[in-house]
Design a protein around this motif. Structure first.
Motif, PDB file in Angstrom:
ATOM      1  N   ASN A 198     -12.894  27.410 -37.015  1.00 35.73           N
ATOM      2  CA  ASN A 198     -13.096  27.386 -38.462  1.00 35.73           C
ATOM      3  C   ASN A 198     -13.194  28.780 -39.054  1.00 35.73           C
ATOM      4  N   LYS A 199     -12.738  29.781 -38.298  1.00 34.54           N
ATOM      5  CA  LYS A 199     -12.790  31.158 -38.778  1.00 34.54           C
ATOM      6  C   LYS A 199     -11.509  31.491 -39.566  1.00 34.54           C
ATOM      7  N   PRO A 200     -11.632  32.289 -40.635  1.00 36.86           N
ATOM      8  CA  PRO A 200     -10.452  32.651 -41.434  1.00 36.86           C
ATOM      9  C   PRO A 200      -9.446  33.474 -40.638  1.00 36.86           C
ATOM     10  N   MET A 201      -8.222  33.434 -41.084  1.00 30.85           N
ATOM     11  CA  MET A 201      -7.183  34.300 -40.520  1.00 30.85           C
ATOM     12  C   MET A 201      -7.383  35.731 -41.004  1.00 30.85           C
ATOM     13  N   TYR A 202      -6.770  36.654 -40.296  1.00 29.08           N
ATOM     14  CA  TYR A 202      -6.680  38.067 -40.667  1.00 29.08           C
ATOM     15  C   TYR A 202      -7.992  38.826 -40.501  1.00 29.08           C
ATOM     16  N   THR A 203      -9.006  38.206 -39.910  1.00 26.65           N
ATOM     17  CA  THR A 203     -10.228  38.944 -39.609  1.00 26.65           C
ATOM     18  C   THR A 203     -10.027  39.695 -38.293  1.00 26.65           C
ATOM     19  N   PRO A 204     -10.822  40.711 -38.019  1.00 27.96           N
ATOM     20  CA  PRO A 204     -10.702  41.399 -36.724  1.00 27.96           C
ATOM     21  C   PRO A 204     -10.850  40.434 -35.549  1.00 27.96           C
ATOM     22  N   GLU A 205     -11.747  39.457 -35.687  1.00 21.34           N
ATOM     23  CA  GLU A 205     -11.951  38.485 -34.620  1.00 21.34           C
ATOM     24  C   GLU A 205     -10.698  37.650 -34.380  1.00 21.34           C
ATOM     25  N   TRP A 206     -10.084  37.202 -35.465  1.00 20.18           N
ATOM     26  CA  TRP A 206      -8.864  36.398 -35.335  1.00 20.18           C
ATOM     27  C   TRP A 206      -7.726  37.236 -34.753  1.00 20.18           C
ATOM     28  N   ASN A 207      -7.580  38.451 -35.233  1.00 21.37           N
ATOM     29  CA  ASN A 207      -6.543  39.340 -34.715  1.00 21.37           C
ATOM     30  C   ASN A 207      -6.701  39.549 -33.205  1.00 21.37           C
ATOM     31  N   ALA A 208      -7.940  39.771 -32.785  1.00 17.65           N
ATOM     32  CA  ALA A 208      -8.202  39.979 -31.352  1.00 17.65           C
ATOM     33  C   ALA A 208      -7.868  38.725 -30.556  1.00 17.65           C
ATOM     34  N   GLY A 209      -8.143  37.551 -31.133  1.00 18.53           N
ATOM     35  CA  GLY A 209      -7.858  36.296 -30.454  1.00 18.53           C
ATOM     36  C   GLY A 209      -6.380  36.073 -30.221  1.00 18.53           C
ATOM     37  N   LEU A 210      -5.536  36.558 -31.135  1.00 22.38           N
ATOM     38  CA  LEU A 210      -4.087  36.456 -30.939  1.00 22.38           C
ATOM     39  C   LEU A 210      -3.660  37.241 -29.702  1.00 22.38           C
ATOM     40  N   ASN A 211      -4.277  38.390 -29.516  1.00 21.47           N
ATOM     41  CA  ASN A 211      -3.885  39.262 -28.420  1.00 21.47           C
ATOM     42  C   ASN A 211      -4.489  38.819 -27.085  1.00 21.47           C
ATOM     43  N   SER A 212      -5.694  38.249 -27.125  1.00 23.42           N
ATOM     44  CA  SER A 212      -6.385  37.877 -25.888  1.00 23.42           C
ATOM     45  C   SER A 212      -5.975  36.511 -25.354  1.00 23.42           C
ATOM     46  N   GLY A 213      -5.343  35.703 -26.198  1.00 23.84           N
ATOM     47  CA  GLY A 213      -4.997  34.347 -25.780  1.00 23.84           C
ATOM     48  C   GLY A 213      -6.019  33.316 -26.182  1.00 23.84           C
ATOM     49  N   GLU A 214      -7.057  33.722 -26.907  1.00 22.89           N
ATOM     50  CA  GLU A 214      -8.029  32.752 -27.397  1.00 22.89           C
ATOM     51  C   GLU A 214      -7.450  31.940 -28.552  1.00 22.89           C
ATOM     52  N   GLN A 215      -6.544  32.547 -29.310  1.00 26.40           N
ATOM     53  CA  GLN A 215      -5.784  31.817 -30.324  1.00 26.40           C
ATOM     54  C   GLN A 215      -4.427  31.473 -29.687  1.00 26.40           C
ATOM     55  N   VAL A 216      -4.286  30.225 -29.308  1.00 23.51           N
ATOM     56  CA  VAL A 216      -3.104  29.791 -28.537  1.00 23.51           C
ATOM     57  C   VAL A 216      -1.949  29.411 -29.451  1.00 23.51           C
ATOM     58  N   GLY A 217      -2.230  29.151 -30.711  1.00 27.22           N
ATOM     59  CA  GLY A 217      -1.178  28.768 -31.638  1.00 27.22           C
ATOM     60  C   GLY A 217      -1.470  29.250 -33.036  1.00 27.22           C
ATOM     61  N   TRP A 218      -0.442  29.254 -33.873  1.00 22.34           N
ATOM     62  CA  TRP A 218      -0.594  29.650 -35.273  1.00 22.34           C
ATOM     63  C   TRP A 218       0.422  28.886 -36.106  1.00 22.34           C
ATOM     64  N   LEU A 219      -0.063  28.129 -37.058  1.00 23.04           N
ATOM     65  CA  LEU A 219       0.794  27.459 -38.039  1.00 23.04           C
ATOM     66  C   LEU A 219       1.024  28.456 -39.154  1.00 23.04           C
ATOM     67  N   SER A 220       2.237  28.983 -39.213  1.00 24.98           N
ATOM     68  CA  SER A 220       2.503  30.077 -40.134  1.00 24.98           C
ATOM     69  C   SER A 220       3.897  29.923 -40.727  1.00 24.98           C
ATOM     70  N   ALA A 221       4.431  31.018 -41.229  1.00 24.09           N
ATOM     71  CA  ALA A 221       5.738  30.993 -41.889  1.00 24.09           C
ATOM     72  C   ALA A 221       6.733  31.859 -41.122  1.00 24.09           C
ATOM     73  N   ILE A 222       7.931  31.943 -41.640  1.00 27.57           N
ATOM     74  CA  ILE A 222       9.026  32.635 -40.964  1.00 27.57           C
ATOM     75  C   ILE A 222       8.722  34.115 -40.753  1.00 27.57           C
ATOM     76  N   TRP A 223       7.822  34.659 -41.558  1.00 23.82           N
ATOM     77  CA  TRP A 223       7.496  36.086 -41.435  1.00 23.82           C
ATOM     78  C   TRP A 223       6.435  36.372 -40.369  1.00 23.82           C
ATOM     79  N   ALA A 224       5.981  35.364 -39.663  1.00 20.17           N
ATOM     80  CA  ALA A 224       4.913  35.536 -38.665  1.00 20.17           C
ATOM     81  C   ALA A 224       5.222  36.545 -37.571  1.00 20.17           C
ATOM     82  N   PRO A 225       6.488  36.676 -37.101  1.00 20.12           N
ATOM     83  CA  PRO A 225       6.739  37.649 -36.024  1.00 20.12           C
ATOM     84  C   PRO A 225       6.240  39.052 -36.332  1.00 20.12           C
TER      85      PRO A 225
END
Length: 433
Positions: A243-270
């Protein structure tokens, strides 16, 4: 059948009326020299694309006046419209801002100036964004943000989980991912980006505003949006989605560590992933969004903009010619992709311009083929003249709901958005059913 519309108390002048009044001029320059067009935009390096036009069209010369961003440019334009002078000939306008600009009589109807000729080059949902469901055309689509599902292919494979194709499957995979490691989530519910949630509701069939003659309707607290809110509220209450917002340092770190396994986003996500999770390049893949109805594929739109002609322009025909070229000519669209990095709204031109995957997704050669199929399924969605109020209400109400972690709180947030948005429209003088 689509009909012409009136919004609020402002009558929308037709191109024919403008011609009779002498407000439009020939596209080509006369003895006095070339037609000079001013274009307010914020996309990077647009001047490089415009240089190509200027070299090939000596009778119509375009000057890009760089703006600080979408909202500042719109505020600046509305100030000029109210003052009666100072507006450019063309402006880069985000789709959600078009109703606000039309209701303020800031955008010209260019349907009779050739804009209707390119309708078939855009997805139905995208074209609807520049017509407001009417016979009028208020802009030419430029870029779009069809939503997709991005996931860590290596982690799903390690867990023996298939990529979800429906929302029921998404919930099942989310439970399995979280059960494998309490720190891992298939995604997060973000209360800080109304555009994200709007795209999710759009996919489910929502359309938050409607127009009938001179009246508006506000349709936020309806079944499609309530379905989406209840779905995410249930997963958050269950604890299987973050339930944490996107774009926070915590969320950013989760993308890199594998704690965030997926992201529902748009074509610009790469681009976002490359900037925040560089160590995971080649591990992510993209797929269509999970579906509510697998037999009728649909997606929402998160982001994108158009090229519009203003009512103060004395060269609306020439401006429409340029706007059409910029967003439909194959060479122009290729130049847009190269210079600005956008995802073109023009379906065929996008396919021709984007033949190699983003570097971050070099493990998925068909990335843009998947994206093209998804882009064709963007569903129509009507924005309203006070989208800023609705978005602000989303941020406020869903911040409370996300903290509460209760499905009922998510549904209450939708009801509050409806009440706040409707009250603001009435206060602003709009007729609301």
């Amino acid at each position: 059948m689509r009909t012409s519309i009136r919004i609020g108390t402002v009558a929308l002048a037709t191109a024919a009326t403008l011609l009779m009044a002498g407000c439009l001029t020939d596209a080509a320059g006369g003895d006095s020299g070339p037609v000079e067009l001013n274009y307010w935009a914020w996309a990077p390096n647009l001047d490089q694309v415009v240089d190509t036009w200027n070299a090939e069209n000596p009778d119509i010369q375009v000057t890009v006046q760089k703006q600080d961003g979408g909202d500042p440019a719109i505020t600046k334009l509305l100030t000029a419209i109210k003052a009666g002078s100072g507006a450019p000939d063309l402006i880069q306008a985000e789709y959600q801002k078009i109703p606000t600009l039309v209701s303020s009589d800031a955008l010209a109807d260019i349907s009779e100036l050739g804009a209707n000729d390119v309708e078939d080059e855009f997805a139905v949902g995208v074209w609807d964004s520049v017509t407001l469901g009417s016979d009028a055309v208020y802009a030419i689509p430029q870029d779009t943000g069809p939503m997709m599902f991005y996931y860590r292919a290596d982690i799903l494979k390690q867990l023996g989980l298939a990529v979800p194709t429906t929302w029921d499957e998404y919930a099942q995979v989310a439970r399995a991912v979280h059960a494998s490691d309490p720190a891992k989530y298939l995604g997060t519910f973000s209360s800080n980006d109304a555009g994200w949630f709007t795209g999710m509701a759009q996919q489910a069939g929502a359309s938050w505003w409607g127009i009938d003659g001179e009246s508006w309707s506000v349709n936020i607290d309806e079944t499609p949006t309530k379905t989406v809110a209840g779905y995410w509220g249930g997963l958050v209450e269950e604890g299987v989605i973050d339930n944490k917002p996107m774009y926070t340092p915590e969320w950013n770190a989760g993308l890199n560590s594998g704690e965030q396994v997926g992201w529902l986003s748009a074509i610009w996500a790469p681009g976002v992933l490359a900037g925040n999770a560089a160590d995971t390049a080649g591990l992510w893949m993209a797929a269509p969004m999970p579906q509510w109805d697998a037999s009728a594929p649909a997606t929402g739109n998160w982001g994108g903009s158009s090229t519009a002609v203003t009512t103060q322009s004395k060269h609306q025909e020439a401006a429409t010619e340029f706007a059409t070229w910029l967003n439909t000519d194959p060479d122009a669209v290729q130049a847009l992709v190269t210079a600005t990095g956008i995802y073109p709204a023009n379906v065929d031109a996008a396919a021709s311009a984007l033949t190699a995957p983003p570097e971050f997704f070099n493990n998925q050669p068909d990335f843009y083929e998947v994206a093209a199929e998804v882009a064709q399924t963007v569903t129509p969605f009507s924005y309203g003249p006070n989208v800023n109020v609705a978005y602000s209400a989303y941020n406020d109400e869903f911040a409370k709901a996300a903290d509460a972690r209760k499905k009922s709180a998510f549904l209450d947030a939708i009801a509050a958005m409806q009440t706040i948005t409707t009250a603001d429209m009435k206060k602003s003088g709009f007729t609301v059913k």
